[in-house]
Design a protein around this motif. Sequence first.
Motif, mmCIF file in Angstrom:
data_model
loop_
_atom_site.group_PDB
_atom_site.id
_atom_site.type_symbol
_atom_site.label_atom_id
_atom_site.label_comp_id
_atom_site.label_asym_id
_atom_site.label_seq_id
_atom_site.Cartn_x
_atom_site.Cartn_y
_atom_site.Cartn_z
ATOM 1 N N CYS A 231 99.911 44.909 24.032
ATOM 2 C CA CYS A 231 99.850 44.897 25.366
ATOM 3 C C CYS A 231 98.582 43.719 26.029
ATOM 4 C CB CYS A 231 99.432 46.357 26.112
ATOM 5 S SG CYS A 231 100.565 47.534 25.342
ATOM 6 N N PRO B 48 102.389 48.098 20.204
ATOM 7 C CA PRO B 48 102.778 47.014 21.290
ATOM 8 C C PRO B 48 101.489 46.256 21.447
ATOM 9 C CG PRO B 48 102.628 49.085 22.309
ATOM 10 C CD PRO B 48 102.500 49.418 20.946
ATOM 11 N N LEU C 130 106.407 41.184 20.328
ATOM 12 C CA LEU C 130 105.159 41.708 21.071
ATOM 13 C C LEU C 130 105.019 43.019 21.473
ATOM 14 C CD1 LEU C 130 103.936 39.199 24.263
ATOM 15 C CD2 LEU C 130 103.625 41.899 24.340
ATOM 16 N N CYS C 131 106.248 43.526 22.115
ATOM 17 C CA CYS C 131 106.105 44.788 22.444
ATOM 18 C C CYS C 131 106.907 45.788 21.571
ATOM 19 C CB CYS C 131 107.222 45.116 23.714
ATOM 20 S SG CYS C 131 107.069 46.707 24.413
ATOM 21 N N ALA D 206 101.852 43.839 31.418
ATOM 22 C CA ALA D 206 100.891 44.900 31.311
ATOM 23 C C ALA D 206 100.389 45.576 32.744
ATOM 24 C CB ALA D 206 99.687 44.451 30.593
ATOM 25 N N LEU E 201 109.826 48.642 30.353
ATOM 26 C CA LEU E 201 109.753 47.627 31.438
ATOM 27 C C LEU E 201 110.540 48.290 32.818
ATOM 28 C CD1 LEU E 201 110.429 44.392 29.780
ATOM 29 C CD2 LEU E 201 108.423 45.158 30.631
ATOM 30 N N LYS F 56 101.740 52.143 26.149
ATOM 31 C CA LYS F 56 101.160 51.109 26.580
ATOM 32 C C LYS F 56 99.686 51.184 26.347
ATOM 33 C CE LYS F 56 99.131 48.959 30.865
ATOM 34 N NZ LYS F 56 99.088 48.964 32.304
ATOM 35 N N PHE G 120 111.180 39.775 22.681
ATOM 36 C CA PHE G 120 110.006 40.629 23.207
ATOM 37 C C PHE G 120 109.675 41.731 22.337
ATOM 38 C CE2 PHE G 120 108.470 43.442 26.556
ATOM 39 C CZ PHE G 120 107.094 42.679 26.547
ATOM 40 N N CYS H 36 103.308 47.742 33.744
ATOM 41 C CA CYS H 36 104.084 48.569 32.634
ATOM 42 C C CYS H 36 103.520 50.384 32.825
ATOM 43 C CB CYS H 36 103.592 48.194 31.394
ATOM 44 S SG CYS H 36 104.355 49.357 29.911
ATOM 45 N N CYS I 165 100.464 40.801 27.025
ATOM 46 C CA CYS I 165 101.774 41.077 27.458
ATOM 47 C C CYS I 165 101.678 40.441 28.955
ATOM 48 C CB CYS I 165 102.050 42.523 27.481
ATOM 49 S SG CYS I 165 103.734 42.835 28.411
HETATM 50 S S1 SF4 Z 1 102.464 46.621 28.539
HETATM 51 FE FE1 SF4 Z 1 104.277 47.920 28.312
HETATM 52 S S2 SF4 Z 1 105.829 46.188 28.043
HETATM 53 FE FE2 SF4 Z 1 103.846 45.371 27.555
HETATM 54 S S3 SF4 Z 1 103.465 45.307 25.481
HETATM 55 FE FE3 SF4 Z 1 102.431 46.957 26.175
HETATM 56 S S4 SF4 Z 1 104.073 48.541 26.079
HETATM 57 FE FE4 SF4 Z 1 105.150 46.929 25.950
#
Ligand code: SF4
Length: 216
Positions: free
Chosen positions: A192, A190, A184-185, A198, A145, A206, A180, A201, A195
């Motif tokens: 994404c 992950p 999720l991550c 996203a 993040l 990702k 999180f 990120c 998310c």
């Molecule tokens: S967008 Fe980034 S913060 Fe969100 S789940 Fe994917 S890797 Fe993790």
Amino acid sequence: MKAETVLEGLDALFPDARCELNHRNSFELAVAVILSAQTTDASVNRVTPGLFEKYPDAASLASADIHEIERCIASLGLYRNKARAIQGMAKALLEKYHGEIPSARKDLESLPGVGRKCANVILSECFGIPALAVDTHVSRVSRRLGLARPDDSLITVEAKLKRKIPRDRWIHAHHQMIFFGRYLCHSRNPECGRCPFADQCRAPEKKKEKKTASGK
Ligand code: SF4
């Protein structure tokens, strides 16, 4: 990413995030945290009911047969080391703290098996003292993040989070970041697509899938 943005997103995702290591008192939490090294909270929660029934306090754990302790926790990785660590902690509690978990960081960190992360969990969870434990989830999520740099040490990640997150949010934000990372991550895959971060990120992990309106 700004810390306020992250906190808002986490509030929407996980308003009720909490410690998922089952415990009824500070002794049980300290034991559970030591057992949780390099394994999941769910695995720890499977062994602790039996363990705590046999050894409900520092005195009973300190005087237990080490092989009996090992048998209680044998489904966990590193169970031999962990059996010695929790018994060592119980003995130190009896010798130095009348069998009670101390509330000062330096005293906690003097206990066998209790490092800075464990101490932070105990301080915040048992005594309500603001602390921010950086475990594998918090560390990974902070980097992804943009709240910390990829090469930051754990202690640097903790210091940065403490600077960026208001003190009265440390305890809850810590649980939210764990949720999180856990739900999720994930480390490897992950999610994404659902998310809220996203768009901002920049993490190399990702996934390129588009965020969907349904959140699925
Ligand atoms: S967008 Fe980034 S913060 Fe969100 S789940 Fe994917 S890797 Fe993790």
